[in-house]
Design a protein around this motif. Structure first.
Motif, PDB file in Angstrom:
ATOM      1  N   VAL A 209       0.912  -0.982   0.021  1.00 26.14           N
ATOM      2  CA  VAL A 209       0.033  -0.008  -0.046  1.00 26.14           C
ATOM      3  C   VAL A 209       0.988   1.367  -0.098  1.00 26.14           C
ATOM      4  N   GLN A 210       1.170   1.958  -1.026  1.00 20.96           N
ATOM      5  CA  GLN A 210       2.075   2.971  -1.226  1.00 20.96           C
ATOM      6  C   GLN A 210       1.466   4.040  -2.066  1.00 20.96           C
ATOM      7  N   ASP A 211       1.771   5.391  -1.384  1.00 16.33           N
ATOM      8  CA  ASP A 211       1.566   6.536  -2.171  1.00 16.33           C
ATOM      9  C   ASP A 211       0.214   6.775  -2.445  1.00 16.33           C
ATOM     10  N   ASN A 212      -0.532   6.681  -1.617  1.00 19.12           N
ATOM     11  CA  ASN A 212      -2.095   6.856  -1.681  1.00 19.12           C
ATOM     12  C   ASN A 212      -2.438   7.956  -0.881  1.00 19.12           C
ATOM     13  N   ILE A 213      -3.302   8.533  -1.339  1.00 19.62           N
ATOM     14  CA  ILE A 213      -4.103   9.746  -0.465  1.00 19.62           C
ATOM     15  C   ILE A 213      -5.495   9.267   0.020  1.00 19.62           C
ATOM     16  N   ILE A 214      -5.349   8.936   1.159  1.00 20.35           N
ATOM     17  CA  ILE A 214      -6.522   8.240   1.865  1.00 20.35           C
ATOM     18  C   ILE A 214      -7.369   9.268   2.629  1.00 20.35           C
ATOM     19  N   ASP A 215      -8.563   9.892   2.482  1.00 17.01           N
ATOM     20  CA  ASP A 215      -9.133  10.608   3.195  1.00 17.01           C
ATOM     21  C   ASP A 215     -10.537  10.160   3.929  1.00 17.01           C
ATOM     22  N   SER A 216     -10.705  10.216   5.075  1.00 18.12           N
ATOM     23  CA  SER A 216     -11.776   9.735   5.925  1.00 18.12           C
ATOM     24  C   SER A 216     -12.123   8.314   5.720  1.00 18.12           C
ATOM     25  N   MET A 217     -10.945   7.461   5.762  1.00 18.78           N
ATOM     26  CA  MET A 217     -10.840   6.092   5.691  1.00 18.78           C
ATOM     27  C   MET A 217      -9.953   5.435   6.634  1.00 18.78           C
TER      28      MET A 217
END
Length: 301
Positions: A209-217
């Motif tokens: 799991v790499q270089d993601n923007i994970i908002d409100s999760m």
């Protein structure tokens, strides 16, 4: 209905193929969609506009890998769908390749409602560079499953502005590379969605799991053999009694992430060294502004 046959609808930029209701005032659920009762040859769709159906694909879809890219959907726009894009189970046998790339999906309930199974030493499901446009429910309601050590699932470079819930499972002994790669995505939700990663007994299942923007999760790991969570920004999860990253009896490395502004805990680990000698490493992360609810039992870690 497709029974043992194939669907090939390949348009161009200037000459797209349209599946649409012919009602005077068209709306979702005007027509059923495409149904398969089990075995299928190939599905190839490009430059397609698909609207006003209850489902895009319903029934059970079994691909057998005897033709390259047994499922390939590219450069198409699916919208105004009453229920799911993929409503039934999907099976990729014998190292089938399934590619879903550069599409838009808007105003639907679920993208993949039931399990998707990827088998074989080189089986592949690639979901890349798609846009999931609200309103919609879960992207993956059940799970995408790499069933063998050589099976791979790539979920990369996608954008979602609705409920971005995802579930992945990876199995098979002695895998030598990552079976599930979640990379380069921009995912947001209403504050309560999850990305769930499942292995088996901490001896199966390899994840990146790499270089993601994970908002409100939140991101949850369960009994994973190996996971690298790296370079992500994970922020704003709204459950005061929960956590941004949860690791349960898994071998995981969490590094170089920004984990911030969650109502509850930043990272929570539950592990027993008596259980497969699990080992977790947390390093070089920025963990700040968590426990916004100011609960005495919550913290950064």
């Amino acid at each position: 209905r497709i029974s043992g046959g194939s669907l090939i609808a390949e348009g161009t930029v200037s000459d797209s193929i349209v599946f649409v209701s012919n009602a005077e005032s068209p709306d979702e659920n005007d027509w059923y969609g495409i149904y398969s009762d089990w075995d299928i040859g190939v599905i190839r769709m490009s430059y397609v506009s698909f609207r006003h159906a209850s489902y895009v694909f319903d029934g059970s879809w079994s691909f057998y890998g005897n033709q390259s890219d047994s499922l390939r959907i590219t450069n198409s726009y699916f919208r105004d769908i009453g229920e799911s894009i993929f409503h039934g189970y999907v099976y990729g046998y014998e190292s089938t390749r399934m590619i879903i790339k550069n599409n838009k999906f808007a105003d639907f309930s679920y993208f993949m409602r039931e399990n998707v199974y990827v088998y074989g030493t080189s089986g592949l499901l690639e979901i890349d560079s798609n846009e999931f446009i609200a309103p919609h429910n879960s992207i993956v309601n059940s799970s995408l499953r790499a069933q063998d050590a050589g099976s791979r699932i790539l979920f990369t470079n996608n954008q979602s502005t609705g409920n971005s819930r995802l579930g992945f499972r990876a199995y098979g002994a002695n895998a030598t590379e990552d079976q599930v790669i979640i990379e380069g995505n921009q995912l947001s939700s209403s504050g309560w969605s999850q990305i769930n990663l499942w292995g088996s007994s901490a001896t199966e299942g390899r994840f990146l799991v790499q270089d993601n923007i994970i908002d409100s999760m939140q991101v949850n790991l369960y009994e994973v053999e190996k996971a690298l969570i790296k370079g992500n920004t994970i922020k704003h999860y709204q459950d005061a009694w929960s956590h941004a990253i949860y690791i349960s009896n898994s071998h995981a490395v969490v590094e170089d992430n920004t984990i911030q502004d969650h109502q509850g805990t930043g990272i929570q680990i539950e592990a027993s060294f008596d259980y497969q000698a699990v080992k977790d490493t947390i390093r070089n992360n920025t963990i700040t502004g968590n426990n916004l609810s100011n609960n005495s039992s919550r913290a950064g870690i």
